[in-house]
Write a protein that holds these residues in place. Sequence first.
Motif, PDB file in Angstrom:
ATOM      1  N   ALA A 319       0.884  -1.265  -0.037  1.00 11.96           N
ATOM      2  CA  ALA A 319       0.138   0.082  -0.225  1.00 11.96           C
ATOM      3  C   ALA A 319       0.664   1.374   0.205  1.00 11.96           C
ATOM      4  CB  ALA A 319      -0.973  -0.006   1.119  1.00 11.96           C
ATOM      5  N   LEU A 320       2.306   1.087   0.214  1.00 14.61           N
ATOM      6  CA  LEU A 320       2.998   2.449   0.268  1.00 14.61           C
ATOM      7  C   LEU A 320       2.828   3.203  -1.317  1.00 14.61           C
ATOM      8  CD1 LEU A 320       6.121   0.958   2.231  1.00 14.61           C
ATOM      9  CD2 LEU A 320       3.932   2.121   3.014  1.00 14.61           C
ATOM     10  N   GLN A 321       3.153   4.571  -1.091  1.00  9.47           N
ATOM     11  CA  GLN A 321       3.108   5.274  -1.919  1.00  9.47           C
ATOM     12  C   GLN A 321       4.460   6.327  -2.118  1.00  9.47           C
ATOM     13  OE1 GLN A 321      -0.022   7.679  -0.559  1.00  9.47           O
ATOM     14  NE2 GLN A 321      -1.782   6.154  -0.859  1.00  9.47           N
ATOM     15  N   PHE A 322       4.455   7.126  -3.064  1.00 14.71           N
ATOM     16  CA  PHE A 322       5.414   8.106  -3.162  1.00 14.71           C
ATOM     17  C   PHE A 322       5.725   8.901  -1.978  1.00 14.71           C
ATOM     18  CE2 PHE A 322       6.503  12.478  -4.613  1.00 14.71           C
ATOM     19  CZ  PHE A 322       7.882  12.481  -4.686  1.00 14.71           C
ATOM     20  N   ARG A 323       6.477   9.049  -0.976  1.00 10.93           N
ATOM     21  CA  ARG A 323       6.667  10.002   0.071  1.00 10.93           C
ATOM     22  C   ARG A 323       5.868   9.478   1.228  1.00 10.93           C
ATOM     23  NH1 ARG A 323       6.129  15.909  -2.224  1.00 10.93           N
ATOM     24  NH2 ARG A 323       3.770  14.848  -2.218  1.00 10.93           N
ATOM     25  N   SER A 324       5.500   7.908   1.339  1.00  8.88           N
ATOM     26  CA  SER A 324       4.982   7.582   2.412  1.00  8.88           C
ATOM     27  C   SER A 324       5.649   7.618   3.608  1.00  8.88           C
ATOM     28  CB  SER A 324       4.412   6.242   2.142  1.00  8.88           C
ATOM     29  OG  SER A 324       3.320   5.929   1.270  1.00  8.88           O
ATOM     30  N   GLY A 325       6.974   7.670   3.669  1.00 10.91           N
ATOM     31  CA  GLY A 325       7.948   7.585   4.748  1.00 10.91           C
ATOM     32  C   GLY A 325       7.674   6.549   5.778  1.00 10.91           C
ATOM     33  N   PHE A 326       7.161   5.292   5.268  1.00 11.77           N
ATOM     34  CA  PHE A 326       7.183   4.058   6.144  1.00 11.77           C
ATOM     35  C   PHE A 326       8.317   3.893   6.847  1.00 11.77           C
ATOM     36  CE2 PHE A 326       7.245  -0.454   6.333  1.00 11.77           C
ATOM     37  CZ  PHE A 326       6.214  -0.881   7.016  1.00 11.77           C
ATOM     38  N   GLY A 327       8.138   3.697   8.353  1.00 10.25           N
ATOM     39  CA  GLY A 327       9.336   3.589   9.114  1.00 10.25           C
ATOM     40  C   GLY A 327      10.000   4.898   9.763  1.00 10.25           C
TER      41      GLY A 327
END
Length: 772
Positions: A319-327
Amino acid sequence: MKRLSLLFLAVLIAPAASAQYALQFGASVAVSGDDVIVGEGRNLLLPGTAYVFSPAADGTYELSARISANTETADGYGRALAADDETLVVGAPQAMRVYVHRRGMGPLWEHIGTIESDVPGFGAAVAYSDGHLLVGAPGERGESGQAFAFHSGDGVTWTETGRWQAPEPAPNDRFGGALAISGDLLAIGAPGIDERAGAVFSARRESGSWSEPMAIRHPAGGSGDSFGASLMIADGRIGIGAPGRSVRSGEVTSWSRDGSEWVLESTMRPFVSDGSPGFGTSIAMAGDHFVAGAPGTGAREGAVHRFTAAGAKLLQPDALQFRSGFGAALAGNESVLAVGANGQDNFEGAAFIYSVSGAAWSQPQMVWYDSGKFATVTGEANECEDDTAGGFACSEVDMLSFLTREDVGARRGIQMSDVWGWEDPETGSEYALIGRTDGTSIVDLTDPYNPVYLGDLPLTSTANQSLWRDIKVYRDHAYVVADGAGAHHMQILDLTQLRDLDRSQVPVTFTETNIYKGVFSSHNIVINEESGFAYAVGSDSGGESCGGALHMIDLSDPANPEFAGCFADRRTGRGGSGATHDAQCVNYRGPDVDYQGREICLSSNGTALSIADVTDKSNPTAISMADYPNVAYTHQGWFDDEHRYFYLNDEGDEVSGLVDFTRTLIFDLTDLEDPVLAGEYLAETSSIDHNLYVKGDIMYQTNYQAGLRIVDISDRERPVEVGYFDTVPYGPNDSAPVLGAWSNYPYFKSGVIVVTSGREGVFFLKRKTIDT
C-alpha cells in the motif's frame, strides 16, 4: 519483562512557500499490550489527539478510543508517545506539557498526572520506565536543547530528578531530541551537535541520583551523520541510530559498557539502500526481532529492516506510495509492531500494525483517522449573520455553497491549490477550474447554490503529484502547470467541450487537448489575454527553463503554443538567478507615457519586484527593480485598474517575524523607471498572505488561516478591510506555516467568488451589497 516503546519524533516545519496542513498521522506510535497508540505530527491548529487501536475478535485492529487533553487550543498533544503495559505518556510540546495516563478498563486510559514547563518544546520527546520519565525539549530553530528526568511513585505527583544540556550548548544541537530509559540507565540523543555529527549522553542512577552524563561519539563520525537521532536500551546495551551516515544511507550501532567506558559492539547497515534510506531514523524491538526504520528508501516510500539471528528481511507493504515515509516511527513489544508512515496520502499519514508470534508475522493492517473535516453545503445560501455563515466566521460575505475535497474528485490527502475561472462567451455559463495535488477539477456554476462537479483532468502521465498547480485561461482554452512535478509540462484543455457534456453522466475524466513540452515543472502560468502571450515562471526539471524566469509562449494558435523567448532580471532572485515566482503581464495603460501601449511584466522574484518591457520577445528589457524593507520572499501582486498602483505580498515576512501583521506593500508606479513604496497596508491578523487580486476598488486577498479578506482600495494608499470569510474555522489567524486559503477568483460577472482552501475544500462566496 516489559519492553519500552520508544520514539524519536522529528517534527517537520515546512517553510511558508511549501506549507501544507496535513496532519501526519503516524508521526508517533506506541504499543501497550495488544493496543497500538498513534499520534499526529503536524496538527498545528487543532488540539491534538492520540488514537487507540485494539484487536477485534477476528484479529483486525479497530479504533477503540481517542485521547486528548481537552484543551481548546492547539497543543501538539500526541507528537511524542511512550508506553508500557499500564502507563501511557503523551507529549504536548506546543503547550509545553506532558500528560500521564493509566490504563483503565479495556482500551480506556485515565489521565492521572500532568507536568508543565516554561521551556519551549517541552514534551517533543518522551521516554518512560517504571515510574521514571524522561522529557526532551530539543529547542526551536536556532536554540539549544534540554532534557529532564522526573520520578513518581503514583503517577500523579512528579518530582524533577535531573536536568541536562549539552556540555557546550549550541544552536540546533537537538539535545533531547531522542530519549531512552530502562531501569537505572538513560540515554539522551543530541543529533545536531558538531554540525550534525551528533552525540549521545548516558547516565546511571546511583543511590537515587543520576550521575553526570557520559558522552558517546561515533569513532568515525562526521558532519551530517545525526548520530543519536534514535535510541533504545535493551539488556544494558544502547542502540543508536545515525540516519545521516554514508550520505543518508544510515547506520545503527550497539554499545555495551566496559567499566567506565561505552564500547562499540556491533554495526548494522541497510541491506537494501536505494534512494536515501535514512536507515536508523527509528529503532525498536518486536518479539525477538530488532527493527530499524528507513523512511527514505526508494522514492521515500520507506521500508523497515527486520533482523534476527536467522537472517534479515525487508518490510515494505504494497500500500505504500511516493513519500509514504514508512518507518519514520516504530514501537514494539513481544507481540506487536507498529510502524508510522506519516507521509502516506500526501502527509495525512497512516500506521501499519503487525502481529508478531515468534518467527511468524502477520500481514500488516493499515490504520488511519481523518479529523478536521466539514460537511458539504449546497441548496441555498448561508447568509453571513451575527458574524457567521454555515459555521464559518464572516463579515459582509455570504456562502452560496461549499464542496469538500472529496466532492471535487480528491481522495484522502489530496489538497486544493490554485483556481481560475472561465465564462463561456456563447452560453454565459461560468466554470471554476480548480487545482488539486493530482489534477484539475472542473465545476459548473450555472447554479452556484448547487455547483456541479463535471470531472477531472488528471496530471500528465509523466508527472509526479505536486502541491502546486496553477491554471489560467486564454479565449476558450485552459493552461495547466505544476511545480516540483517532474515532466508535467503544460496541459492545454479545449473548454468548449463543456457545452455538450451530458450532465447526467458526470463526473468524467478529461483528456488534455494538447501538451506543450517546452517546459517541465513550472510554479505558475501567467497569461496576458490582450497580447495573447503566456509566461511560464519558476520552471525547472528540464525543457527551456529560462533560469526559472519568464518563459514566453505565443498563444496565437491556442491549442498549439510556440516558444517565443526568455527573460530574466538577474539583479533579482535568490543568488542572482532572476527566478520568478509569479507575475502579472499587461498591455500598459498607466500614467508613464514612455511605456503606454507596451507589454509590461511585473515579476515577483523572491528578493524584489522586477519590472520589464517584454513587447519585443527577441529583446525584452529590464525597466527597474522595486525593493522594500524587511523582505523575506517577494511572492505575488496585482495592478490596480489604472496601472498606477501595484499591490504586492511577501509570503515569508509574517512567519519570519519581520512584521507583526499581514502586510501588503503598495507601490506607486507613476514612473515605471522609478518605483516608489507609497505605503504598507497592515491587516488585523498576522496570517501568511498568499494570492491577491484587484477588481475595481476592491482587493481580494487569500491569507492562509484568515481566509478571504476583502479590502477597499478606493483610497489607493490607505486600504481598509470591508469584509472577510474565514475558510479555516479553528485555530488562531496567526503566522503558523499552515495551509488554508490558497487563492481566489473574483472576476465572474455573477459576482461569485471562488476560494480554494487546502485541506478544507472549495467555497463559493458572494459579497453583500455595501452602500458607499
